[in-house]
Design a protein around this motif. Structure first.
Motif, PDB file in Angstrom:
ATOM      1  N   GLY A   1       1.796   1.365 -10.462  1.00 41.83           N
ATOM      2  CA  GLY A   1       0.375   1.601 -10.228  1.00 41.83           C
ATOM      3  C   GLY A   1       0.054   1.913  -8.769  1.00 41.83           C
ATOM      4  N   ASN A   2      -1.239   1.914  -8.485  1.00 40.64           N
ATOM      5  CA  ASN A   2      -1.722   2.198  -7.131  1.00 40.64           C
ATOM      6  C   ASN A   2      -2.263   0.939  -6.492  1.00 40.64           C
ATOM      7  OD1 ASN A   2      -1.212   4.968  -7.385  1.00 40.64           O
ATOM      8  ND2 ASN A   2      -3.141   5.238  -8.474  1.00 40.64           N
TER       9      ASN A   2
ATOM     10  N   GLU B   1       0.838  -1.199   0.000  1.00 41.90           N
ATOM     11  CA  GLU B   1       0.000   0.000   0.000  1.00 41.90           C
ATOM     12  C   GLU B   1       0.874   1.251   0.000  1.00 41.90           C
ATOM     13  OE1 GLU B   1      -3.932   1.812   2.198  1.00 41.90           O
ATOM     14  OE2 GLU B   1      -3.079  -0.053   2.924  1.00 41.90           O
ATOM     15  N   GLY B   2       0.549   2.163  -0.905  1.00 44.64           N
ATOM     16  CA  GLY B   2       1.295   3.400  -1.015  1.00 44.64           C
ATOM     17  C   GLY B   2       2.555   3.305  -1.871  1.00 44.64           C
ATOM     18  N   GLN B   3       2.965   2.087  -2.231  1.00 46.86           N
ATOM     19  CA  GLN B   3       4.166   1.893  -3.058  1.00 46.86           C
ATOM     20  C   GLN B   3       3.853   1.326  -4.429  1.00 46.86           C
ATOM     21  OE1 GLN B   3       7.005   0.162   0.290  1.00 46.86           O
ATOM     22  NE2 GLN B   3       8.045   0.386  -1.669  1.00 46.86           N
ATOM     23  N   GLY B   4       2.749   0.636  -4.579  1.00 53.04           N
ATOM     24  CA  GLY B   4       2.373   0.043  -5.860  1.00 53.04           C
ATOM     25  C   GLY B   4       2.573  -1.466  -5.909  1.00 53.04           C
ATOM     26  N   TRP B   5       2.225  -2.028  -7.072  1.00 57.10           N
ATOM     27  CA  TRP B   5       2.344  -3.471  -7.312  1.00 57.10           C
ATOM     28  C   TRP B   5       3.788  -3.792  -7.651  1.00 57.10           C
ATOM     29  CZ3 TRP B   5      -1.890  -5.401  -5.602  1.00 57.10           C
ATOM     30  CH2 TRP B   5      -3.107  -4.757  -5.790  1.00 57.10           C
TER      31      TRP B   5
END
Length: 182
Positions: A180-181, A114-118
């Motif tokens: 991404g998010n 979360e907050g860093q992306g996939w």
């Protein structure tokens, strides 16, 4: 009326109609019920009770969703040896990245922070499960597959899961900003 009787009535109705014959009202209703009846039966069945559709290469068609449940549904729907390998990969990721976020996107499990992306995704093909690191060029050693700007992957076959190397890549990938998010 069972499905074979409905199908016979519908076939008879189509044949009679093509020959220009008038149909009795019951034949018309039977043919119509055959079409609507099957659709209604499909709609009435719960999605959990239905088997997922397998796309090319045995990749399960799973609706886009967040959380562990859709990822587990994807893994459970994998055919043959891919199910065990997919479950081992999922467990390896969860074990090496506490608090990992999971989701299904584009019929593939995605893992992120979360907050860093996939940071990694899985996808089933006929002969392998592709493990894609979205920022794979930043990993050491760089995974062997891919020629894009950032992404790299490795194909995992039935008997060649190198858990130590994959664990090292997963830890590295989770520590850098992903894609991404989440």
């Amino acid at each position: 009326m069972d499905s074979s009787a409905v199908a016979k009535k519908a076939s008879k109705a189509r044949g009679a109609k093509a020959a220009g014959k008038k149909l009795p009202a019951t034949a018309k209703r039977g043919a119509a019920a055959g079409k609507g009846g099957r659709a209604a039966a499909r709609k009435a069945g719960s999605s959990a009770a239905r088997k997922p559709v397998l796309l090319s290469g045995g990749n399960p068609q799973i609706a886009k969703a967040d959380g562990d449940a859709p990822v587990q549904a994807y893994l459970a729907a994998l055919p043959g040896w891919k199910r065990e390998v997919g479950q081992r990969l999922d467990a390896l990721i969860a074990r090496n990245v506490p608090g990992v976020r999971k989701a299904v996107r584009w019929n593939s499990p995605f893992y992120g922070i979360e907050g860093q992306g996939w940071f990694v995704g899985l996808h089933a093909f006929s002969k392998a499960i592709k493990v894609t690191f979205f920022k794979g060029t930043s990993l050491r050693p760089v995974p062997p597959g891919g020629t894009g700007k950032d992404g790299r992957w490795i194909d995992v076959h039935e008997d060649d899961l190198d858990e130590a190397q994959l664990a090292a890549w997963v830890k590295q990938a989770a520590a850098i900003p992903g894609w991404g998010n989440v």
